[in-house]
Design an enzyme around this catalytic site. Structure first.
Site, PDB file in Angstrom:
ATOM      1  CG  ASP A  87       4.526 -15.569   3.856  1.00 55.40           C
ATOM      2  OD1 ASP A  87       3.432 -15.881   4.361  1.00 55.40           O
ATOM      3  OD2 ASP A  87       4.616 -14.825   2.866  1.00 55.40           O
ATOM      4  CG  ASN A  97       6.754  -6.269  -4.410  1.00 56.95           C
ATOM      5  OD1 ASN A  97       6.031  -7.252  -4.315  1.00 56.95           O
ATOM      6  ND2 ASN A  97       7.752  -6.027  -3.574  1.00 56.95           N
ATOM      7  CG  HIS A 122       5.778 -10.087  -2.469  1.00 60.38           C
ATOM      8  ND1 HIS A 122       5.925  -9.001  -1.643  1.00 60.38           N
ATOM      9  CD2 HIS A 122       4.621 -10.665  -2.073  1.00 60.38           C
ATOM     10  CE1 HIS A 122       4.917  -8.932  -0.801  1.00 60.38           C
ATOM     11  NE2 HIS A 122       4.104  -9.929  -1.043  1.00 60.38           N
ATOM     12  CD  GLU A 173       9.375  -8.203  -0.677  1.00 62.12           C
ATOM     13  OE1 GLU A 173       8.746  -8.089  -1.747  1.00 62.12           O
ATOM     14  OE2 GLU A 173       8.962  -7.737   0.401  1.00 62.12           O
TER      15      GLU A 173
HETATM   16  C1  GLP Z   1       1.771 -10.660   1.926  1.00 59.75           C
HETATM   17  C2  GLP Z   1       2.041 -12.160   1.836  1.00 59.75           C
HETATM   18  C3  GLP Z   1       1.845 -12.690   0.439  1.00 59.75           C
HETATM   19  C4  GLP Z   1       0.548 -12.178  -0.145  1.00 59.75           C
HETATM   20  C5  GLP Z   1       0.612 -10.665  -0.204  1.00 59.75           C
HETATM   21  C6  GLP Z   1      -0.569 -10.035  -0.909  1.00 59.75           C
HETATM   22  O1  GLP Z   1       2.860  -9.881   1.597  1.00 59.75           O
HETATM   23  N1  GLP Z   1       3.346 -12.482   2.270  1.00 59.75           N
HETATM   24  O2  GLP Z   1       1.841 -14.111   0.480  1.00 59.75           O
HETATM   25  O3  GLP Z   1       0.337 -12.714  -1.435  1.00 59.75           O
HETATM   26  O4  GLP Z   1       0.670 -10.219   1.143  1.00 59.75           O
HETATM   27  O5  GLP Z   1      -1.529  -9.582  -0.004  1.00 59.75           O
HETATM   28  P1  GLP Z   1      -2.951  -9.050  -0.444  1.00 59.75           P
HETATM   29  O6  GLP Z   1      -3.717 -10.266  -0.873  1.00 59.75           O
HETATM   30  O7  GLP Z   1      -3.515  -8.469   0.817  1.00 59.75           O
HETATM   31  O8  GLP Z   1      -2.759  -8.066  -1.527  1.00 59.75           O
END
Ligand code: GLP
Length: 261
Positions: free
Chosen positions: A67, A136, A138, A143
């Site tokens: 993404d 959440n 995702h 989402e």
């Molecule tokens: C972002 C990315 C996700 C990732 C998430 C979790 O939202 N789009 O791909 O898994 O962050 O991040 P963290 O590892 O910092 O909790």
């Protein structure tokens, strides 16, 4: 969906890095999907060490990132282009012509999304998708409520995601409200999936992931459908599972456990 656990987040990262390295040794021209976020950083650190010290070769692989924020260019410090350069691509021998991240500044965003799907198809499909999970539930930026058959597209970010990701920006108002994300169907078509989740803050969502069946409230639950999906949890992320002995043997957290989801 299988579960692998390790008390130590650092050892878990090494396990994930070894699984990625094994994929590259088995098939040097693998098509690999990569995530951003704080969770994969120790995996990238380990892979960089494997490249420097043991010659792990990335040159024949094709990489697709999950993404990118809409509106942030590669030079923006919080863009995922910048993240990947800083934490991984800037330190290994990946081929830039086979390294793909959605362009958050594309003039025609819809076309950018279609072209991203085409590139994945042209590369022969995904061999291994490495994912993190948002608080959440995702995956990428799919989402809660995302359709199971979704493809790469533009999405509005959830309020919780904006709050969670505000820690990387000056304030929540600076977090982009939209992103380009690979879709759930795109991710599910990967031959193999590894999702890594660490930290106590995600323990409740992990519990729901393992006990709530497939639900669009927890997009990561699509992994239940997949025949070769592994969820790697550290002790904190797995803490509610151990407590309630869900999907894990009663003995607690061995190095490697497998449970059918
Ligand atoms: C972002 C990315 C996700 C990732 C998430 C979790 O939202 N789009 O791909 O898994 O962050 O991040 P963290 O590892 O910092 O909790």
């Amino acid at each position: 969906m299988y579960c692998r656990t390790n008390h130590s987040a650092q050892d878990l990262a090494a396990q994930v890095a070894h699984a990625i390295a094994q994929q590259l040794r088995d098939k040097p021209d693998s098509v690999i999907v990569l995530p951003t976020g704080s969770t994969p950083i120790p995996v990238y650190d380990y892979l960089i060490r494997m490249h420097r010290e043991w010659g792990l070769d990335f040159s024949q692989a094709t990489f697709f990132n999950l993404d990118e924020y809409v509106g942030l260019g590669p030079d923006h410090p919080q863009s995922y282009h910048n993240f990947m350069q800083k934490h991984f691509f800037g330190h290994v021998n990946n081929d830039p012509s086979r390294t793909h991240i959605p362009n958050g500044l594309a003039a025609d965003i819809e076309e950018e999304c279609r072209a991203y799907e085409d590139k994945i198809r042209a590369a022969g499909g995904i061999d291994l998708a490495f994912l993190g999970m948002g608080g959440n539930g995702h995956i990428a930026f799919n989402e809660p409520g995302s359709p199971l058959d979704s493809r790469t597209r533009v999405v509005d970010l959830d309020g919780k995601t904006i709050t969670d990701n505000a820690r990387f920006f000056e304030s929540a108002s600076e977090v982009p409200t939209q992103a380009i994300t690979m879709g759930l169907a795109t991710i599910r078509e990967a031959a193999r999936i590894i999702m890594m989740v660490t930290g106590e803050k995600k323990a409740d969502t992990v519990h729901r992931l393992f006990t709530g069946g497939i639900t669009s409230d927890i997009p990561a639950s699509v992994l239940h459908f997949h025949p070769d999906a592994y969820v790697y949890l550290d002790g904190e992320a797995a803490s509610r599972l151990v407590q309630e002995q869900v999907s894990l043997p009663p003995s607690g957290l061995p190095q490697l456990t497998a449970g059918r989801g």
